[in-house]
Design an enzyme around this catalytic site. Structure first.
Site, PDB file in Angstrom:
ATOM      1  N   ASP A  13       7.965 -10.559  -7.457  1.00  0.00           N
ATOM      2  CA  ASP A  13       7.943  -9.900  -8.637  1.00  0.00           C
ATOM      3  C   ASP A  13       8.896 -10.355  -9.750  1.00  0.00           C
ATOM      4  OD1 ASP A  13       6.428  -7.905  -7.043  1.00  0.00           O
ATOM      5  OD2 ASP A  13       8.108  -7.158  -5.974  1.00  0.00           O
ATOM      6  N   LYS A  16       5.762 -13.801 -12.309  1.00  0.00           N
ATOM      7  CA  LYS A  16       4.904 -14.822 -12.154  1.00  0.00           C
ATOM      8  C   LYS A  16       3.548 -14.925 -13.112  1.00  0.00           C
ATOM      9  CE  LYS A  16       5.077 -14.904  -7.766  1.00  0.00           C
ATOM     10  NZ  LYS A  16       6.123 -13.974  -7.673  1.00  0.00           N
ATOM     11  N   GLY A  40       1.094  -8.800  -6.451  1.00  0.00           N
ATOM     12  CA  GLY A  40       0.608  -8.194  -7.666  1.00  0.00           C
ATOM     13  C   GLY A  40       1.193  -8.867  -8.963  1.00  0.00           C
ATOM     14  N   HIS A  41       0.269  -9.371  -9.959  1.00  0.00           N
ATOM     15  CA  HIS A  41       0.456  -9.986 -10.873  1.00  0.00           C
ATOM     16  C   HIS A  41       0.047  -9.138 -12.250  1.00  0.00           C
ATOM     17  CE1 HIS A  41       0.753 -14.122  -8.590  1.00  0.00           C
ATOM     18  NE2 HIS A  41       1.691 -13.124  -8.253  1.00  0.00           N
ATOM     19  N   GLN A 223       4.356 -13.812  -4.100  1.00  0.00           N
ATOM     20  CA  GLN A 223       5.808 -13.421  -3.606  1.00  0.00           C
ATOM     21  C   GLN A 223       6.839 -14.410  -3.933  1.00  0.00           C
ATOM     22  OE1 GLN A 223       2.795 -13.788  -0.997  1.00  0.00           O
ATOM     23  NE2 GLN A 223       2.258 -11.814  -1.746  1.00  0.00           N
TER      24      GLN A 223
HETATM   25  P1  IMP Z   1       3.344  -8.093   3.789  1.00  0.00           P
HETATM   26  O1  IMP Z   1       3.158  -9.376   2.961  1.00  0.00           O
HETATM   27  O2  IMP Z   1       2.507  -7.053   3.339  1.00  0.00           O
HETATM   28  O3  IMP Z   1       3.165  -8.462   5.252  1.00  0.00           O
HETATM   29  O4  IMP Z   1       4.762  -7.656   3.535  1.00  0.00           O
HETATM   30  C1  IMP Z   1       5.725  -8.271   4.062  1.00  0.00           C
HETATM   31  C2  IMP Z   1       7.013  -8.262   3.060  1.00  0.00           C
HETATM   32  O5  IMP Z   1       6.829  -8.567   1.931  1.00  0.00           O
HETATM   33  C3  IMP Z   1       7.339  -6.587   2.605  1.00  0.00           C
HETATM   34  O6  IMP Z   1       8.877  -6.607   2.458  1.00  0.00           O
HETATM   35  C4  IMP Z   1       6.725  -6.489   1.324  1.00  0.00           C
HETATM   36  O7  IMP Z   1       7.300  -5.547   0.426  1.00  0.00           O
HETATM   37  C5  IMP Z   1       7.127  -7.949   0.754  1.00  0.00           C
HETATM   38  N1  IMP Z   1       5.890  -8.463  -0.291  1.00  0.00           N
HETATM   39  C6  IMP Z   1       4.745  -8.708  -0.076  1.00  0.00           C
HETATM   40  N2  IMP Z   1       3.899  -9.311  -1.006  1.00  0.00           N
HETATM   41  C7  IMP Z   1       4.903  -8.935  -2.043  1.00  0.00           C
HETATM   42  C8  IMP Z   1       4.781  -9.212  -3.419  1.00  0.00           C
HETATM   43  O8  IMP Z   1       3.830  -9.673  -4.149  1.00  0.00           O
HETATM   44  N3  IMP Z   1       6.012  -8.816  -4.349  1.00  0.00           N
HETATM   45  C9  IMP Z   1       6.973  -8.573  -3.611  1.00  0.00           C
HETATM   46  N4  IMP Z   1       7.220  -8.303  -2.007  1.00  0.00           N
HETATM   47  C10 IMP Z   1       6.007  -8.562  -1.546  1.00  0.00           C
END
Ligand code: IMP
Length: 428
Positions: A13, A16, A40-41, A223
């Protein structure tokens, strides 16, 4: 311009989407190489806001967009996203969107298991996005995944789904859930196949052709480094490698093709979901950052945890990824603060740490050591020239550069595409 790899240097977040979109204007190809629709972009172009989860940000600029082998793809989510963005006026066709034939599919069974496992974790939740990302990557490593290429072979699809059912039904039994229906999943896959297959290709070859034609490729990370499955705050991480080196693996190009590594870095820190966050603020400053920064997740809508800039953490990301320069984002969010702090080290168990140790237990005990300086208390939104920044803001930026060891080559002063200070030419 040479190739460029864009990654998040914190917990995701960082903004990007805006920078990738901005750089994509000068690239020929944009590639996603890890993660899935957990990302989420957000891209703001004039009056229009585009929210992307799975599609490379290049689709907004009409560039050739590639979803690499390292991405886990929910075909239904992908089709929905294509439909939504087409409804916003974008043109997305098999000519400009390629999906790797070896990308793993995220299946309904993955998402339901993701949610069931989170439920079973009780107080030790990871806070996943519930999209099935983790279970889909587990399927890849467990060598039972259904991949894009399998959609083209209906004659062997059922046998592959049966192999998957053998594994999942054993798990479901333990979780007291009902077994999954093989025929139903095969039917769903056969139904979605003709819609996805026109996009499916050996992405690595498409990228090799781009290299031969001397095209510029932008690798778009999702991420952030601290969510990397190996280098992040394990086990509170995502299930893919989010560091820069993954660009080569998850796209299928040589390691020498990654080009300039740009670390997208927020001027403060945020994190969604559970896990250690040494500089987290629980006071009015934290609330100000959340509110002024609109710190709510693009994918899940969850409130992001906010805190001071952690120079130790970003420096670690710089080292692990080979970051050459940072794009400093959301500096304007801090405009109203009378003082700003930067974390320069930690203490835990009476010891000083100048890095984030790997142990989960130790990470939970890290207490930040801060350096504090006066805030600039001047509106920065929309500033486009370095010389127009107040001296206190410049001082803050220079200190971040000193502590992290890299230059801020781009500074962003609003979500708008044009509100960007190009400090140094990195594309030449
Ligand atoms: P998962 O990727 O859904 O398995 O989540 C694992 C961890 O990564 C959690 O803490 C999510 O909130 C975090 N996470 C996954 N995708 C994002 C992102 O795009 N931005 C921020 N945190 C993320």
């Amino acid at each position: 311009m040479g190739n460029i790899t864009v990654i998040g240097s914190q917990w995701g977040d960082e903004g990007k989407g805006k920078i990738v979109d901005w750089l994509a204007a000068e690239a020929d190809v944009v590639v996603r190489f890890q993660g899935g629709h957990n990302a989420g972009h957000t891209l703001v172009v004039g009056e229009t806001t585009y929210k992307l989860h799975l599609l490379p940000s290049g689709v907004v600029r009409g560039k050739l967009s590639v979803i690499g082998n390292g991405v886990v793809v929910d075909p239904w989510a992908l089709l929905k996203e294509i439909e939504r963005l087409t409804g916003q006026g974008l043109t997305i066709t098999p000519e400009n969107l390629i999906v790797s034939e070896s990308a793993t599919l995220i299946l309904p069974v993955n998402a339901s298991l993701d949610k069931a496992l989170e439920e079973a974790r009780g107080n030790a939740k990871i806070g996943t996005t519930g999209r099935g990302i983790g279970p889909a990557y587990e399927d890849t490593v467990g060598r039972r995944a259904i991949r894009m290429c399998d959609l083209a072979h209906p004659e062997t699809l059922k046998a592959k789904v049966e192999k998957l059912a053998f594994y999942y039904n054993a798990l479901y039994k333990g979780l007291n859930a009902s077994p999954f229906n093989v025929d139903e999943l095969v039917g769903q896959l056969q139904e979605v196949a003709p819609k996805i297959l026109p996009h499916v290709a050996p992405a690595w070859r498409v990228l090799d052709d781009a290299k031969t034609a001397k095209k510029t490729v932008l690798f778009e990370g999702a991420q952030g480094v601290m969510l990397d499955v190996n280098h992040g705050t394990y086990p509170y991480v995502t299930s893919s490698n989010t560091i820069a080196a993954q660009a080569a693996i998850g796209a299928g190009v040589g390691a020498d093709q990654m080009g300039y590594v740009l670390g997208i870095t927020k001027a403060y820190s945020t994190r969604v979901g559970s896990g250690p966050f040494p500089t987290e603020l629980f006071d009015a400053v934290g609330d100000t950052l959340t509110e002024r920064g609109h710190e709510f997740g693009t994918t899940t809508g969850r409130r992001r945890r906010c805190g001071w800039f952690d120079a130790v953490q970003v420096k670690q990301a710089v080292k692990i990824c080979g970051i050459k320069g940072i794009a400093l984002m959301k500096l304007d969010v801090m405009d109203t603060l009378s003082e700003v702090s930067i974390c320069t080290g930690y203490t835990a168990n009476g010891k000083h740490y100048d890095y984030i140790p790997a142990s989960e237990d130790l990470q939970a005990q890290l207490k930040p050591v801060y350096e504090t300086m006066p805030g600039w208390q001047t509106p920065l939104r929309g500033v486009k020239k370095l010389s127009d920044l107040p001296s206190k803001a410049l001082k803050y930026i220079h200190r971040l550069e000193e502590l992290t060891g890299v230059e801020a080559v781009i500074i962003s002063t609003s979500p708008e595409r044009d509100d960007t200070i190009r400090v140094k030419e990195i594309l030449g």
